[in-house]
Design an enzyme around this catalytic site. Structure first.
Site, PDB file in Angstrom:
ATOM      1  N   GLU A   1       0.842  -1.208   0.000  1.00 37.40           N
ATOM      2  CA  GLU A   1       0.000   0.000   0.000  1.00 37.40           C
ATOM      3  C   GLU A   1       0.869   1.247   0.000  1.00 37.40           C
ATOM      4  OE1 GLU A   1      -3.049  -0.370  -1.234  1.00 37.40           O
ATOM      5  OE2 GLU A   1      -3.581  -1.693   0.407  1.00 37.40           O
TER       6      GLU A   1
ATOM      7  N   ASP B   1      -3.810   0.713  -9.697  1.00 37.40           N
ATOM      8  CA  ASP B   1      -5.221   0.417  -9.965  1.00 37.40           C
ATOM      9  C   ASP B   1      -5.483   0.261 -11.461  1.00 37.40           C
ATOM     10  OD1 ASP B   1      -5.240   0.894  -7.294  1.00 37.40           O
ATOM     11  OD2 ASP B   1      -6.276   2.813  -7.417  1.00 37.40           O
TER      12      ASP B   1
END
Ligand code: GLA
Length: 365
Positions: free
Chosen positions: A13, A151
């Site tokens: 992340e 993404d």
């Protein structure tokens, strides 16, 4: 008609814009873009989700955002134009079921579906990794969220039943099968998050600040991908406390992500699960991007039978947790998690039993 999926990030992340590693999987929620040519020079884009449409002349498309859902498809058109693609007149309808503001990349799904549809109509071919970069550019420069490549990349290149380990510097990737006896259970805190503006950009600035400090000592540190825990021990003292913690999260998260991919490939679920929990703690304590609701979901999950690992997924500050759960227990796990969360917060969380799914593709009519 073209589909592009949402994603869940298993681990890694805020490492993508540090040129590091991420390991997401595409999920079986998607945005669909249905496109057809028009003869009147117009571009009409309709969102079924918002029940609205926008209309522009194909030769006079907006060059700046208007803080409207249409920024996502219009940003894609702006970037394609910069790439020299002539945008034809068309009607396009967007419809999707990726939960919005849940950290499952509804925006990337819209961008990638739009790009796939428009390129097909314009009869222009662009390789998938390049499409991902262009969609990221649309989000960065048009929509105004300085997100990384993860993404859009997974929405382009995901594969059914696989997680994807991506090196965000070289864009080389490897697919790791998710065993059939492991389920992806996603639990939604129902706390909304957004990227445009907000905390995400603040974190990015903190990360840049820390990188610059390390670079003063080791000029070869271009991004935190190049830095080690040892560098931090030596020079972390020169950083403000908040910056030190952000940097520590990213350096250790990169290591955990590579280790997690190895563990998944070896079938070592115990190690994989431990790394997920550690990643959550680091996201919570060092990156300070969690929220009490997500911490609660992870804690409740960790006590349930069959839970291999759990953590907050996506950009942070709300959204969803991802749980790796033994398939035989997945349904009961989801029910218990919902009950526990509801009891503690009064909020009824959405629980999704997902499958790792394919990246963008054409849907035959
Ligand atoms: C968002 C961004 C990604 C990535 C994650 C955090 O989803 O779009 O590029 O930075 O947050 O890992």
């Amino acid at each position: 008609m073209f589909a592009a999926p949402g994603r869940v990030n298993l681990i890694g992340e805020h490492t993508d814009y540090a040129d590091g590693f991420v390991m997401p999987a595409a999920i079986d929620f998607a945005t669909f873009a249905a496109i057809s040519p028009r003869a009147d020079g117009k571009v009409i884009i309709r969102s079924e989700n918002y029940g609205e449409q926008v209309e522009h002349a194909a030769n006079n498309l907006p060059e700046i955002r208007s803080q409207h859902w249409s920024d996502y498809p219009l940003g894609v058109l702006a970037v394609l134009r910069e790439e020299g693609v002539r945008i034809p007149a068309f009607s396009m309808t967007l419809q999707g079921d990726v939960p919005v503001g849940a950290g499952l990349s509804s925006s990337a799904a819209i961008e990638v579906a739009t790009m796939a549809a428009v390129l097909a109509l314009a009869e222009v071919k662009i390789p998938l990794p390049r499409m991902a970069q262009l969609c990221q550019k649309a989000e960065n420069s048009f929509v105004g969220a300085s997100t990384g490549i993860m993404d859009q990349f997974i929405a382009c290149c995901g594969a059914a039943d696989h997680a994807l380990l991506l090196d965000c510097r070289s864009l080389q990737f490897r697919l790791a099968p998710i065993p059939a006896d492991v389920s992806l259970v996603i639990s939604n805190t129902m706390v909304k998050h957004t990227h445009a503006g907000g905390e995400y950009n603040t974190r990015r600035a903190e990360v840049e600040e820390g990188t610059a400090i390390l670079r003063r000592h080791r000029p070869e540190i271009k991004k935190l991908r190049d830095a080690t825990v040892d560098d931090l021990k030596r020079w972390g003292g020169e950083m403000p406390e908040n910056v030190l913690k952000r940097v520590r999260h990213i350096i250790t998260e990169n290591n955990r992500t590579v280790a997690a991919a190895d563990a998944l490939e070896r079938g070592d679920l115990k190690t994989l699960g431990r790394l997920l929990y550690e990643a959550h703690a680091s996201y919570r304590d060092d990156f300070e991007a969690s929220c009490p609701e997500a911490d609660l979901l992870v804690e409740l999950a960790s006590k349930q039978a069959g839970c291999i690992g759990a953590r907050l997924t996506g950009g942070g500050f709300g959204g969803c947790t991802v749980n790796l759960v033994e398939t035989a227990q997945a349904r009961e796990f989801g029910e218990k998690l919902r009950d526990g969360y509801k009891k503690a917060t009064g909020i009824d969380p959405d629980i999704y039993l997902c499958r790792a799914s394919a990246g963008t593709h054409e849907i035959e009519a």
